[in-house]
Design a protein around this motif. Structure first.
Motif, PDB file in Angstrom:
ATOM      1  N   SER A   1      -6.832  12.502   8.302  1.00 52.32           N
ATOM      2  CA  SER A   1      -7.451  11.227   8.679  1.00 52.32           C
ATOM      3  C   SER A   1      -8.138  11.384  10.106  1.00 52.32           C
ATOM      4  O   SER A   1      -9.188  10.812  10.103  1.00 52.32           O
TER       5      SER A   1
ATOM      6  N   THR B   1      -1.518   3.431   6.082  1.00 49.84           N
ATOM      7  CA  THR B   1      -0.465   4.269   6.301  1.00 49.84           C
ATOM      8  C   THR B   1      -0.749   5.793   5.878  1.00 49.84           C
ATOM      9  O   THR B   1      -0.191   6.527   6.288  1.00 49.84           O
ATOM     10  N   PHE B   2      -2.159   5.988   5.316  1.00 48.81           N
ATOM     11  CA  PHE B   2      -2.741   7.302   5.081  1.00 48.81           C
ATOM     12  C   PHE B   2      -2.884   7.970   6.355  1.00 48.81           C
ATOM     13  O   PHE B   2      -2.685   8.948   6.568  1.00 48.81           O
ATOM     14  N   SER B   3      -3.091   7.173   7.466  1.00 48.91           N
ATOM     15  CA  SER B   3      -3.380   7.930   8.767  1.00 48.91           C
ATOM     16  C   SER B   3      -2.067   8.253   9.487  1.00 48.91           C
ATOM     17  O   SER B   3      -2.021   9.121  10.470  1.00 48.91           O
TER      18      SER B   3
ATOM     19  N   ASN C   1       0.797  -1.179   0.048  1.00 49.62           N
ATOM     20  CA  ASN C   1       0.035  -0.097   0.142  1.00 49.62           C
ATOM     21  C   ASN C   1       0.797   1.227  -0.037  1.00 49.62           C
ATOM     22  O   ASN C   1       0.415   2.189  -0.491  1.00 49.62           O
ATOM     23  N   SER C   2       2.068   1.089   0.341  1.00 49.43           N
ATOM     24  CA  SER C   2       2.919   2.216   0.540  1.00 49.43           C
ATOM     25  C   SER C   2       3.946   2.443  -0.642  1.00 49.43           C
ATOM     26  O   SER C   2       4.786   3.336  -0.802  1.00 49.43           O
TER      27      SER C   2
ATOM     28  N   GLY D   1      -7.354   3.994   6.330  1.00 51.85           N
ATOM     29  CA  GLY D   1      -6.620   4.126   5.155  1.00 51.85           C
ATOM     30  C   GLY D   1      -4.990   3.381   5.386  1.00 51.85           C
ATOM     31  O   GLY D   1      -4.258   3.770   4.642  1.00 51.85           O
TER      32      GLY D   1
ATOM     33  N   GLU E   1      -1.001  11.370   6.382  1.00 51.84           N
ATOM     34  CA  GLU E   1      -1.983  12.518   6.546  1.00 51.84           C
ATOM     35  C   GLU E   1      -2.745  12.446   7.653  1.00 51.84           C
ATOM     36  O   GLU E   1      -4.117  12.710   7.628  1.00 51.84           O
ATOM     37  N   GLU E   2      -1.934  12.738   8.795  1.00 51.94           N
ATOM     38  CA  GLU E   2      -2.638  12.390  10.058  1.00 51.94           C
ATOM     39  C   GLU E   2      -3.809  13.404  10.085  1.00 51.94           C
ATOM     40  O   GLU E   2      -5.007  12.941  10.716  1.00 51.94           O
TER      41      GLU E   2
END
Length: 247
Positions: free
Chosen positions: A192, A183-185, A48-49, A181, A188-189
């Protein structure tokens, strides 16, 4: 029926009770369950990353551990979605392709394969908001989404409808992302967190005492948001409810 159980790494580390409930539920329903002891991660976080090369070793180990099983059941929609649709960092041998095809999320297995419609031991006398994570909803297609014009269906809700005492409450935006999401969290803390606050607040306004989900990663994110907001909502995996948990 003989099946293999895959317990995702974050469930193993943070929510082992979900793995236990999944095992107990499958055995209640007459399945002979194997648990390959060498299992670790399916490779989803790396893939995902964008780190596909780094996912190769875990994907290869996953394929090795679960080769030969007709059904590989996991209590995680995002992991099942990764294996079936994105586990491509390794050579796609016939054996690997079979493992990918045979990996199913728990709700899919109960609803589509075993076709279970009754859970006579289950009782959950609470008002429940149902959250289906994006990978499970849109990747595995376990329920109708608001952006597609088609007849309504909802596999997790159909299973939960067989639980005595359970009352559904519906947020205004039931299929909106909660903001986790993976690593989105992390990257993009702020975004998120705001999405999580909005999601939990929507459930709270609808009157939810519990949020039930087949996706424990989303639950983990929303639980943290609810605690920071001071909201008295509780969170539980669908496997625990169907296995007979009362609270």
């Amino acid at each position: 029926m003989k099946v293999a159980l895959f317990v995702p790494c974050y469930v193993d580390a943070f929510f082992p009770e979900v793995g236990i409930a999944t095992l107990e539920l499958l055995e209640r329903l007459g399945c002979e369950v194997d648990y390959p002891l060498d299992q670790t991660c399916c490779g989803q976080p790396m893939a995902n990353s964008g780190c596909h090369h780094d996912a190769r070793a875990t994907e290869a180990l996953y394929a090795k551990n679960f080769a030969g099983y007709d059904h590989i059941v996991t209590p995680s929609g995002s992991c099942a979605h990764h294996v079936r649709d994105h586990m491509t960092a390794i050579e796609q041998t016939a054996e690997v392709q079979q493992v990918r095809r045979n990996t199913v999320e728990l709700v899919e297995f109960l609803h589509d394969v075993l076709q279970v419609r009754e859970f006579p031991w289950a009782e959950f006398p609470h008002k429940v908001g149902l959250h289906i994570g994006c990978a499970t909803l849109r990747g595995l297609r376990e329920a109708k989404t608001s952006e597609i014009d088609e007849p309504a269906f909802n596999k997790p809700a159909r299973l939960l409808s067989a639980v005595k005492g359970l009352e559904f409450v519906t947020p205004q935006r039931p299929d909106e992302c909660c903001g986790f999401g993976g690593t989105f969290s992390v990257f993009e803390e702020p975004v998120s967190a705001k999405m999580g606050y909005d999601k939990v607040g929507d459930h709270h306004r609808a009157g939810a005492q519990y949020i039930v989900s087949p996706d424990m990663s989303c639950v983990m994110h929303q639980q943290g948001c609810a605690q920071r907001m001071g909201l008295p909502i509780k969170f539980i995996h669908i496997a625990q409810v169907l296995n007979g948990a009362r609270q």
